[in-house]
Scaffold this active site. Structure first.
Site, PDB file in Angstrom:
ATOM      1  N   TRP A 137      58.354  38.719  28.960  1.00 24.34           N
ATOM      2  CA  TRP A 137      58.993  39.931  29.482  1.00 24.34           C
ATOM      3  C   TRP A 137      60.351  40.149  28.845  1.00 24.34           C
ATOM      4  O   TRP A 137      60.719  41.276  28.513  1.00 24.34           O
ATOM      5  CB  TRP A 137      59.062  39.886  31.006  1.00 24.34           C
ATOM      6  CG  TRP A 137      57.684  39.948  31.578  1.00 24.34           C
ATOM      7  CD1 TRP A 137      57.015  38.960  32.224  1.00 24.34           C
ATOM      8  CD2 TRP A 137      56.765  41.065  31.490  1.00 24.34           C
ATOM      9  NE1 TRP A 137      55.742  39.387  32.552  1.00 24.34           N
ATOM     10  CE2 TRP A 137      55.560  40.664  32.126  1.00 24.34           C
ATOM     11  CE3 TRP A 137      56.840  42.349  30.948  1.00 24.34           C
ATOM     12  CZ2 TRP A 137      54.449  41.509  32.214  1.00 24.34           C
ATOM     13  CZ3 TRP A 137      55.736  43.187  31.053  1.00 24.34           C
ATOM     14  CH2 TRP A 137      54.563  42.771  31.673  1.00 24.34           C
TER      15      TRP A 137
ATOM     16  N   ASP B 267      66.600  41.918  34.520  1.00 22.04           N
ATOM     17  CA  ASP B 267      65.267  42.271  35.001  1.00 22.04           C
ATOM     18  C   ASP B 267      64.922  41.242  36.076  1.00 22.04           C
ATOM     19  O   ASP B 267      64.791  40.051  35.793  1.00 22.04           O
ATOM     20  CB  ASP B 267      64.270  42.192  33.834  1.00 22.04           C
ATOM     21  CG  ASP B 267      62.826  42.391  34.290  1.00 22.04           C
ATOM     22  OD1 ASP B 267      62.583  42.627  35.481  1.00 22.04           O
ATOM     23  OD2 ASP B 267      61.928  42.310  33.416  1.00 22.04           O
TER      24      ASP B 267
ATOM     25  N   LYS C  35      55.791  43.614  43.393  1.00 22.87           N
ATOM     26  CA  LYS C  35      55.517  42.208  43.673  1.00 22.87           C
ATOM     27  C   LYS C  35      56.033  41.820  45.057  1.00 22.87           C
ATOM     28  O   LYS C  35      55.287  41.351  45.898  1.00 22.87           O
ATOM     29  CB  LYS C  35      56.140  41.337  42.591  1.00 22.87           C
ATOM     30  CG  LYS C  35      55.572  41.674  41.208  1.00 22.87           C
ATOM     31  CD  LYS C  35      56.301  40.972  40.112  1.00 22.87           C
ATOM     32  CE  LYS C  35      56.062  41.591  38.755  1.00 22.87           C
ATOM     33  NZ  LYS C  35      54.684  41.546  38.290  1.00 22.87           N
TER      34      LYS C  35
END
Ligand code: PMP
Length: 360
Positions: free
Chosen positions: A101, A170, A194
């Site tokens: 990511w 992030d 999530k």
């Protein structure tokens, strides 16, 4: 029967939140229509919208200097929006390359601005996060970008690096599972699918005054200031996840807030790492101890065949979503906010039992 949901996201939401949403879905508080059918300019929606923002500010203890924004396009759009909005001409951004990511975030920053790798975890196979003083910051660095939890590699940043410039983060896969040291950040972002809500938006926290002069030239949706001025209502917002997120945040607040969520998350992770560590190598977690993720526990067995057999057994036991990411294989249990400890205990017991039956 409700599944034990170990999916990496979207993932499980609190059952009573789903039930309450169902009950309110068709006729929202006597309005004669669903909230989903209403104007986003209506007083009724406005109350929901502002309610979610207010709860978020309270739950995450967000100081007034940071704006709270709801932006569509997931965390992926933020990979580009952060450098587009923060990097002025002549400035650069450092990226901690900690996994898949972070790599995505770096590649997009490199496309739209001047970005460099300030720490490279690829040499170690992305099995550890950097120590606090290992990051190399170059001159004219506007911000250093961190990914606080790598969802695929199963690693978590144990402590923020000392870099002398603002951080951008992030936090998609460990969002609100630990208190955030707001003073260190100019921007924090993450997809909500999530820990916090159904998919459909990113929550972005933006420090007032953090955007650059050049950001004015961006198309409106890509400009943070446009969302700030409109209070995330400059155009039609994703009303459904914003509505449900308000309920999830209220649930986090009612169950002891972020500190309690942090404790619950740690306890869930420890339960699984204990099984792995006490299995005499039957299960292997490749991650350096201090970088072990609390929300994504990755592990391998001796062979792909044994892993497939284990996966079969999880499915037979009503446990879903444990196949490792397609890029790395293996197994992964994601332990997001609404996953009950009893699901983790059930998985831990299955792992112990499976090991006894298959140990050669
Ligand atoms: N960053 C991290 C750490 C993630 O786990 C994900 C999604 N799994 C993303 C970014 C991308 O998020 P989205 O799908 O919301 O664009």
């Amino acid at each position: 029967m409700r599944a034990h949901n170990f999916g990496a996201g979207p993932c499980t939401l609190p059952l009573h939140v789903l039930e309450e949403t169902r009950d309110e879905l068709v006729d929202f508080r006597g309005a004669g229509m669903s909230l989903l059918e209403m104007s986003h300019r209506s007083d009724t929606y406005d109350e929901v919208h502002q309610g979610t923002i207010d709860t978020l500010r309270r739950v995450a203890a967000v100081p007034d200097q940071l704006h709270i924004l709801f932006i569509q396009g997931g965390a992926s759009l933020q990979f580009g929006m952060v450098p587009m909005n923060l990097l002025d001409t002549g400035m650069q951004a450092g990226y901690l390359l900690t996994g898949s990511w972070a790599k995505g975030a770096f590649e997009d920053a490199d496309l739209v601005g001047d970005a460099y790798v300030a720490w490279d975890g690829s040499v170690g196979g992305f099995t550890a996060m950097p120590g606090e003083d290992e990051v190399e910051v170059r001159p004219n660095t506007r911000y250093v970008h961190v990914t606080t939890n790598e969802t695929i590699g199963g690693i978590r940043l144990p402590a923020l690096p000392n870099v002398g410039v603002p951080l951008a983060a992030d936090m998609s896969s460990d969002y609100l599972t630990r208190p955030i040291d707001w003073d260190r950040f100019d921007v924090v972002y993450g997809g909500v699918q999530k820990n916090l809500a159904p998919a459909g938006l990113s929550v972005v926290f933006l420090r007032d005054g953090a955007v650059s002069e050049t950001a004015r030239q961006l198309p409106r949706y890509l400009r943070y200031e446009w969302h700030v001025t409109g209070n995330s209502l400059a155009n039609t917002p994703p009303m459904f996840p914003i509505w449900v997120m308000g309920k999830v945040l209220a649930d986090i607040e009612a169950t002891g807030g972020i500190e309690a969520l942090e404790d619950r998350t740690r306890a869930k992770a420890e339960r699984l790492y204990r099984v792995i560590d006490e299995s005499d190598g039957f299960y292997r977690n490749p991650v350096e101890q201090r970088s072990r993720s609390h929300t994504n526990v990755v592990f391998r067995l001796d062979s792909p065949e044994l892993e497939a057999e284990f996966l079969e057994e999880t499915l037979r036991n009503n446990m879903i979503g444990m196949k490792g990411h397609r890029s790395v294989g293996g197994l992964r249990a994601s332990l997001y906010a609404a996953l009950e400890l009893e699901s983790v205990v059930a998985l831990a017991e299955l792992m112990e039992d499976f090991a006894v039956r298959h140990r050669s």
